[in-house]
Design an enzyme around this catalytic site. Structure first.
Site, PDB file in Angstrom:
ATOM      1  N   SER A  90       0.837  -1.197   0.000  1.00 48.03           N
ATOM      2  CA  SER A  90       0.000   0.000   0.000  1.00 48.03           C
ATOM      3  C   SER A  90       0.879   1.258   0.000  1.00 48.03           C
ATOM      4  CB  SER A  90      -0.961  -0.030   1.186  1.00 48.03           C
ATOM      5  OG  SER A  90      -1.885   1.031   1.128  1.00 48.03           O
ATOM      6  N   HIS A 193      -8.399   1.686  -1.094  1.00 46.55           N
ATOM      7  CA  HIS A 193      -8.244   0.710  -2.172  1.00 46.55           C
ATOM      8  C   HIS A 193      -9.595   0.222  -2.700  1.00 46.55           C
ATOM      9  CE1 HIS A 193      -4.036   0.893  -1.290  1.00 46.55           C
ATOM     10  NE2 HIS A 193      -4.261   0.525  -0.049  1.00 46.55           N
TER      11      HIS A 193
END
Length: 306
Positions: A90, A193
């Site tokens: 991430s 996300h």
């Protein structure tokens, strides 16, 4: 082949940088980074409380800065050429981009500052969150998510999937999880996300156009599909899109296994990714660099396996 990995949001804890800032070289580096983005990361890494550093706009720059401190020590003395590659989870992909030479330290920090702010703004539009689902059948979980209007956000491997969406639906999932699974709410304020981050993607596309980007000088793997990326501009495009697309850390670990990884070193604030590696890359030695006291073990791993 030794691979360095950089953790994502949620790995930070109050005061975690205090041992690092006891050393002048790290305090000077963090002060310089703080000046670059106009944020007091020295304070956030030492005295700020849990609620303050949980704020997405603070957490993301703080995590990347911690990774950059660790990298400066690991890559000292010409060790870059001894590493097999780097990958990030991430927001850790921004740390990885800096470690691979795709972005300068200052551009990486400028990008993550904008990323954190844009994602915090997007998260404020709708009350959303994230939960980790551990165990159970993946197909059954995905069917349940579809029924509840939730989304898979992080496929972490080792039987863990992080899901995201609106809070009532997450509560419903926790109350009635799929068979054999348990649901753990995460301390993040947004459905990262997923499609809820669309406005952040649009903003970051403009920010990315202002960055100086070069091709990686270390092997660099992407969260999008776990593949190695040899183009700096392509990797930055993936960084932008990653904000609203699932993190496929399971595929990244699969690629590392195929490439012949023999050791994993996790940058500060370390712990989460070596935990996943112990389940997804069984038998591969790991070092979690949480404080400078962990650096000798990491340096020994690099030098021994070179």
């Amino acid at each position: 082949m030794i691979v360095v990995v950089a953790p994502g949001q949620g790995s930070q804890t109050p005061g975690f940088l205090e041992p690092w800032l006891a050393e002048e070289r790290f305090r000077d580096q963090l002060s310089r980074i703080s000046d670059t983005i106009g944020m007091d990361l020295v304070a956030h890494g030492t005295v700020s409380d849990a609620d303050t550093i949980r704020d997405t706009a603070v957490a993301q720059p703080l995590i990347v800065a911690a990774g950059l401190l660790t990298l400066s020590a690991l890559l000292d003395g010409g060790r870059r050429k001894k590493l097999g590659g780097i990958a990030g989870h991430s927001v850790g992909e921004i740390t990885a981009a800096a470690g691979a030479g795709v972005l300068s330290e200052s551009d990486a920090m400028r990008f993550v500052r904008e990323r954190g702010t844009a994602m915090a703004t997007a998260a404020a539009e709708v009350h959303t969150g994230m939960s980790a689902v551990v165990g159970g059948d993946e197909a059954e979980l995905l069917e349940t998510l579809d029924r509840l209007g939730l989304f898979p956000a992080n496929f972490n491997g080792g039987g863990q999937i992080v899901v995201a969406g609106e809070l009532p639906a997450l509560d419903e999932l926790k109350a009635a999880p799929p068979a054999g699974s348990r649901v753990i709410p995460l301390q993040v304020a947004g459905a990262f996300h997923t499609r809820y981050m669309a406005s952040a993607v649009n903003h970051l596309r403009d920010v990315a156009a202002t960055l100086t980007v070069t091709d990686p000088t270390l092997a660099l793997w992407t969260n999008r599909d776990g593949k190695q990326v040899a183009s700096g501009p392509v990797f930055v495009d993936l960084l932008v899109g990653q904000v609203s697309s699932p993190v496929r850390w399971d595929l990244t670990m699969g690629s590392l296994a195929t490439a012949g990884v023999t050791g994993i070193i996790e940058l500060a604030p370390a712990g989460a990714l070596v935990g996943l590696a112990k389940r997804g890359l069984r038998g591969v030695p790991t070092v979690a660099v949480k404080t400078p006291d962990d650096l000798p073990a990491a340096l020994e791993m690099i030098d021994t396996n070179a």
